[in-house]
Design an enzyme around this catalytic site. Sequence first.
Site, short mmCIF file in Angstrom:
data_model
loop_
_atom_site.label_atom_id
_atom_site.label_comp_id
_atom_site.label_asym_id
_atom_site.label_seq_id
_atom_site.Cartn_x
_atom_site.Cartn_y
_atom_site.Cartn_z
N GLY A 57 0.82 -1.20 0.00
CA GLY A 57 0.00 0.00 0.00
C GLY A 57 0.86 1.25 0.00
CB CYS A 58 0.21 4.61 1.36
SG CYS A 58 1.09 6.12 1.76
CG PHE A 59 5.77 5.00 -0.87
CD1 PHE A 59 5.13 6.18 -0.55
CD2 PHE A 59 6.32 4.89 -2.14
CE1 PHE A 59 5.05 7.24 -1.45
CE2 PHE A 59 6.25 5.94 -3.05
CZ PHE A 59 5.61 7.12 -2.70
#
Length: 237
Positions: A57-59
Amino acid sequence: MKHRVTFLSFAAATSLAVAASAFIAPNALAQEGLAIPAPALDETATTGKETAVFAGGCFWGVQGVFQRVDGVSNAVSGYAGGARNTAQYEMVGNGNTGHAEAVRVTFDPARVSYGKLLQIYFSVAHDPTELNRQSPDVGPQYRSTVFPASDEQARIAKAYIDQLNKARLYEAAIVTTIEPGKAFYPAEDYHQDFLTNNPTYPYIVYNDMPKIENLKRLFPASFRANPVLVAKVGIDE
């Protein structure tokens, strides 16, 4: 969904994050973490420096977690799975470049093993049962993927996924893919250390700060209060 900062409108991104938080129920695993056993199979290396690349997902949140793991000397946000010329935030965000938002973790195997990093990854860094998404973020660029740096890492990751699926600890099957032979490209500077630099940003508060608390609670022996930051050690450390 593009939920994050661009140079054009921080305020607009904030409004979008708040709206997403209002209409999308929190992912229970992401909010609470999950206590899982360590891998039955782990690496044999105990010296030198290694790298591992994880996508979940979002880093921002994944980077924030691994920056707080003892034995990690760097964690860099970036892109893996696609070509160099499309490894740019706006292009990756379209979901058609083959990349996933990923984090390259540099670590000392004498202090933290690859298996321990996998345990943290599957326990608190993301939900490995969500296919091509993580909470409000949807698309293959948010997929759950391990990008192994060696055949040994690939073998350990596959064995651990099989182990966890057989244990039936999750409410659904793990959908994490293993994609060997893929290059990693660092993300733009404004994405690095984002969680630490923006702890009150709504998206971070809602989706990522619980991961840090879960790391501290579930892995107290591995937790470091002071994160290792790209701003201090550099992209290429």
